[in-house]
Design a protein around this motif. Structure first.
Motif, short mmCIF file in Angstrom:
data_model
loop_
_atom_site.label_atom_id
_atom_site.label_comp_id
_atom_site.label_asym_id
_atom_site.label_seq_id
_atom_site.Cartn_x
_atom_site.Cartn_y
_atom_site.Cartn_z
N UNK A 149 0.97 -1.21 0.04
CA UNK A 149 0.15 0.10 0.07
C UNK A 149 1.08 1.40 0.03
N UNK A 150 0.59 2.19 -1.01
CA UNK A 150 1.08 3.25 -0.95
C UNK A 150 0.56 4.51 -0.39
N UNK A 185 0.09 -11.07 3.74
CA UNK A 185 1.59 -10.39 3.99
C UNK A 185 0.98 -8.80 3.08
N UNK A 186 1.46 -8.03 4.03
CA UNK A 186 1.22 -6.61 3.79
C UNK A 186 2.41 -5.58 4.02
N UNK A 187 2.63 -4.63 3.18
CA UNK A 187 3.78 -3.75 3.44
C UNK A 187 3.27 -2.15 3.14
N UNK A 188 3.46 -1.30 4.08
CA UNK A 188 3.15 -0.13 3.81
C UNK A 188 4.65 0.46 3.34
N UNK A 189 4.50 1.33 2.06
CA UNK A 189 5.56 1.81 1.26
C UNK A 189 5.31 3.22 1.07
N UNK A 190 6.45 4.23 1.38
CA UNK A 190 6.16 5.61 1.20
C UNK A 190 7.31 5.82 0.44
N UNK A 191 7.35 5.98 -1.05
CA UNK A 191 8.24 6.66 -1.75
C UNK A 191 8.27 7.98 -2.04
#
Length: 257
Positions: free
Chosen positions: A92-93, A112-118
């Motif tokens: 999730x962005x 499985x989950x990721x929080x990603x902030x690019x």
């Protein structure tokens, strides 16, 4: 491996362009979905070999990694429509949407989950990307870090530190642009052509970043190297301090949390 990006706006489109430039995925294994045909056409003109669709479920079907790059207020609706499976990895962005909130809208809340902030420099493979994880194996975490490291620098941090880190990296890139813009205006006032001034300042910012990232150094050390006694640089530095430059940056970062 197939990766799907749901949402081709500023961030989703930047990630798509970055992935296309990286070496991890063939273009025909990158699928981008967006309801706006015009946005997809613009992306296709830059990355013609990507697969694009307006059907989110079709795009996510069979994808090992699903990157959710929609606005925060659309997350609930889109997630419920996707019907993701636990064998897939959700990235999730959406800024501000917690793992707990994401889990409420999943068929399998323990997937499985990721929080990603690019940041938007991901399209140039120069992002500072923040990563938090939940319900993932070390191999999954290494995979996602590897994916985003291809597009800049990726850093794994706890979820409760994401807000502060976002102010520095995702919001922070806008403050760098503001500095470049202000320095350009000064250059123009002093008689330089706008394009020349922009190149000078942008390359100086890039060089400063390279000195920090590529060496065992510190901003104070690098400032000392160019502020000779009685020189012109120290006069400018002192003017910045008199005008509250450091305080303004600190306040801006804290206001962005």
């Amino acid at each position: 491996m197939k990766v799907t990006i749901i949402g081709a706006g500023n961030m989703g489109g930047s990630i798509a362009r970055g992935l296309s430039k990286s070496k991890l995925f063939a273009d025909d294994n990158i699928v981008v979905s967006d309801p706006n045909e015009g946005i997809l056409e613009n992306l296709g003109s830059v990355c013609p070999n990507l697969i694009t669709t307006r059907n989110n479920q079709e795009a996510a079907s069979g994808a090992e990694i699903v990157i959710l790059a929609v606005k925060p207020w659309l997350v609930q609706t889109v997630l419920r429509e996707l019907k993701l499976k636990s064998k897939q990895i959700l990235v999730s962005i959406a800024s501000g949407i917690t793992f707990e909130q994401l889990s409420h809208d999943l068929i399998e809340p323990e997937m499985p989950m990721f929080r990603v902030i690019p940041n938007t420099a991901i399209s140039e493979l120069e992002s500072m990307t923040l990563i938090a994880s939940r319900n993932v194996s070390p191999e999954m975490e290494a995979l996602i870090v590897n994916v985003f490291s291809e597009m800049g620098i990726a850093m794994v941090i706890p979820e409760d530190k994401l807000e502060a880190a976002t102010a520095l990296s995702s919001c922070g890139i806008a403050y760098v642009f503001k500095y470049i813009q202000a320095a350009m205006q000064a250059g123009i006032e002093m008689g330089l052509r706008p394009d020349d001034a922009m190149t000078m300042i942008a390359q100086s910012a890039k060089g400063a970043a390279a000195l920090i990232l590529n060496n065992d150094t510190h901003p104070s050390i690098e400032i000392d190297k160019v502020t000779t006694p009685g020189g012109i640089t120290i006069k400018g530095i002192n003017e910045l301090e008199h005008a509250g430059f450091a305080s303004a940056i600190i306040k801006a970062m804290k206001a962005s949390r």
